[in-house]
Design a protein around this motif. Structure first.
Motif, PDB file in Angstrom:
ATOM      1  N   TYR A  65       0.834  -1.215   0.000  1.00  0.00           N
ATOM      2  CA  TYR A  65       0.000   0.000   0.000  1.00  0.00           C
ATOM      3  C   TYR A  65       0.865   1.260   0.000  1.00  0.00           C
ATOM      4  CZ  TYR A  65      -4.557  -2.249   0.556  1.00  0.00           C
ATOM      5  OH  TYR A  65      -5.706  -2.965   0.342  1.00  0.00           O
ATOM      6  N   ASN A  66       1.964   1.246   0.736  1.00  0.00           N
ATOM      7  CA  ASN A  66       2.868   2.403   0.753  1.00  0.00           C
ATOM      8  C   ASN A  66       3.496   2.644  -0.613  1.00  0.00           C
ATOM      9  OD1 ASN A  66       2.379   3.010   3.440  1.00  0.00           O
ATOM     10  ND2 ASN A  66       4.169   1.916   4.189  1.00  0.00           N
ATOM     11  N   GLN A  67       3.881   1.579  -1.283  1.00  0.00           N
ATOM     12  CA  GLN A  67       4.463   1.725  -2.618  1.00  0.00           C
ATOM     13  C   GLN A  67       3.430   2.280  -3.596  1.00  0.00           C
ATOM     14  OE1 GLN A  67       6.332  -1.828  -4.095  1.00  0.00           O
ATOM     15  NE2 GLN A  67       8.180  -1.453  -2.901  1.00  0.00           N
ATOM     16  N   LEU A  68       2.228   1.758  -3.532  1.00  0.00           N
ATOM     17  CA  LEU A  68       1.164   2.227  -4.412  1.00  0.00           C
ATOM     18  C   LEU A  68       0.843   3.697  -4.130  1.00  0.00           C
ATOM     19  CD1 LEU A  68      -0.720   1.273  -6.659  1.00  0.00           C
ATOM     20  CD2 LEU A  68      -2.348   0.574  -4.894  1.00  0.00           C
ATOM     21  N   ASP A  69       0.798   4.058  -2.872  1.00  0.00           N
ATOM     22  CA  ASP A  69       0.525   5.437  -2.469  1.00  0.00           C
ATOM     23  C   ASP A  69       1.625   6.381  -2.973  1.00  0.00           C
ATOM     24  OD1 ASP A  69      -1.067   7.395  -1.102  1.00  0.00           O
ATOM     25  OD2 ASP A  69       0.453   7.405   0.501  1.00  0.00           O
ATOM     26  N   ALA A  70       2.878   5.983  -2.817  1.00  0.00           N
ATOM     27  CA  ALA A  70       3.994   6.818  -3.271  1.00  0.00           C
ATOM     28  C   ALA A  70       3.940   7.023  -4.783  1.00  0.00           C
ATOM     29  CB  ALA A  70       5.324   6.184  -2.875  1.00  0.00           C
ATOM     30  N   LEU A  71       3.637   5.980  -5.504  1.00  0.00           N
ATOM     31  CA  LEU A  71       3.527   6.082  -6.958  1.00  0.00           C
ATOM     32  C   LEU A  71       2.382   7.009  -7.348  1.00  0.00           C
ATOM     33  CD1 LEU A  71       4.683   5.120  -9.646  1.00  0.00           C
ATOM     34  CD2 LEU A  71       3.272   3.071  -9.462  1.00  0.00           C
ATOM     35  N   ASN A  72       1.243   6.866  -6.691  1.00  0.00           N
ATOM     36  CA  ASN A  72       0.098   7.734  -6.967  1.00  0.00           C
ATOM     37  C   ASN A  72       0.407   9.192  -6.647  1.00  0.00           C
ATOM     38  OD1 ASN A  72      -1.875   6.002  -8.064  1.00  0.00           O
ATOM     39  ND2 ASN A  72      -2.354   5.203  -6.033  1.00  0.00           N
ATOM     40  N   GLU A  73       1.130   9.443  -5.568  1.00  0.00           N
ATOM     41  CA  GLU A  73       1.506  10.818  -5.212  1.00  0.00           C
ATOM     42  C   GLU A  73       2.407  11.430  -6.277  1.00  0.00           C
ATOM     43  OE1 GLU A  73       3.169  11.024  -1.283  1.00  0.00           O
ATOM     44  OE2 GLU A  73       1.317  10.336  -0.344  1.00  0.00           O
ATOM     45  N   ASP A  74       3.377  10.659  -6.778  1.00  0.00           N
ATOM     46  CA  ASP A  74       4.267  11.156  -7.832  1.00  0.00           C
ATOM     47  C   ASP A  74       3.480  11.497  -9.098  1.00  0.00           C
ATOM     48  OD1 ASP A  74       6.521  10.945  -6.256  1.00  0.00           O
ATOM     49  OD2 ASP A  74       7.198   9.044  -7.133  1.00  0.00           O
ATOM     50  N   ILE A  75       2.551  10.642  -9.448  1.00  0.00           N
ATOM     51  CA  ILE A  75       1.741  10.872 -10.644  1.00  0.00           C
ATOM     52  C   ILE A  75       0.843  12.088 -10.460  1.00  0.00           C
ATOM     53  CG2 ILE A  75      -0.122   9.885 -12.069  1.00  0.00           C
ATOM     54  CD1 ILE A  75       1.196   7.097 -11.458  1.00  0.00           C
ATOM     55  N   ALA A  76       0.275  12.266  -9.280  1.00  0.00           N
ATOM     56  CA  ALA A  76      -0.639  13.386  -9.007  1.00  0.00           C
ATOM     57  C   ALA A  76       0.060  14.743  -9.085  1.00  0.00           C
ATOM     58  CB  ALA A  76      -1.277  13.201  -7.629  1.00  0.00           C
ATOM     59  N   LYS A  77       1.355  14.802  -8.893  1.00  0.00           N
ATOM     60  CA  LYS A  77       2.113  16.055  -8.918  1.00  0.00           C
ATOM     61  C   LYS A  77       2.336  16.577 -10.345  1.00  0.00           C
ATOM     62  CE  LYS A  77       4.669  14.978  -4.698  1.00  0.00           C
ATOM     63  NZ  LYS A  77       5.969  14.580  -4.145  1.00  0.00           N
ATOM     64  N   ARG A  78       2.105  15.787 -11.339  1.00  0.00           N
ATOM     65  CA  ARG A  78       2.355  16.173 -12.724  1.00  0.00           C
ATOM     66  C   ARG A  78       1.243  17.080 -13.253  1.00  0.00           C
ATOM     67  NH1 ARG A  78       3.276  10.073 -14.635  1.00  0.00           N
ATOM     68  NH2 ARG A  78       5.068   9.633 -13.326  1.00  0.00           N
TER      69      ARG A  78
END
Length: 147
Positions: A65-78
């Motif tokens: 879940y932490n990995q998925l969350d981190a990936l989603n956060e990176d994508i959301a910043k674009r």
């Protein structure tokens, strides 16, 4: 349909790591020779595994879940918050791992719950616990045979 050598080996490893019993006891419970148990233990470095802290199912889920969350956060910043094909593939694999862990009851979990139940029974009636241990072994072997 008999138990495969791989399943016998996995059950023996689980007994060694989780129950901290001797090769002789494992051999008695699995029906595999003590010599074979020793070879498996050496080849697969069971001693190191026994010393390490086993990762629990819950810890693995938190990790995914932490990995998925981190990936989603990176994508959301674009500017355009859409995952690349590689990111989408990674997200799909992480999600599949999460789903598998949340729905799967593995042999290790059967052994762990059985061990806890046996410990409880031992505190109430040691003689009954000795009898119950045989039922646990039969149950685990049936899970190995039938899934």
């Amino acid at each position: 349909m008999g138990i495969s050598k791989a399943q016998e080996r996995e059950y023996a490893r689980i007994l060694y790591v989780n129950e901290r019993i001797t090769f002789k006891e494992i051999a008695e419970r699995t029906g595999v020779t003590e010599k074979t148990i020793g070879k498996w233990a050496e080849a697969d470095n069971w001693a190191k595994l026994r010393k390490s802290l086993l990762t629990t199912k819950e810890a693995q889920l938190v990790h995914w879940y932490n990995q998925l969350d981190a990936l989603n956060e990176d994508i959301a910043k674009r500017d355009l918050p859409i995952p690349s094909a590689k990111e989408a593939d990674i997200m799909s694999k992480i999600t599949a791992n999460i789903q598998r862990l949340e729905t799967e009851i593995g042999l290790g979990e059967y052994v762990e719950v059985s061990r806890k139940l046996l410990t409880f029974i031992q505190s109430v009636d040691l003689d009954e616990a000795k009898k119950f241990k045989n039922y646990i072994d039969e149950f685990i072997n049936s899970k190995l045979k039938n899934g």
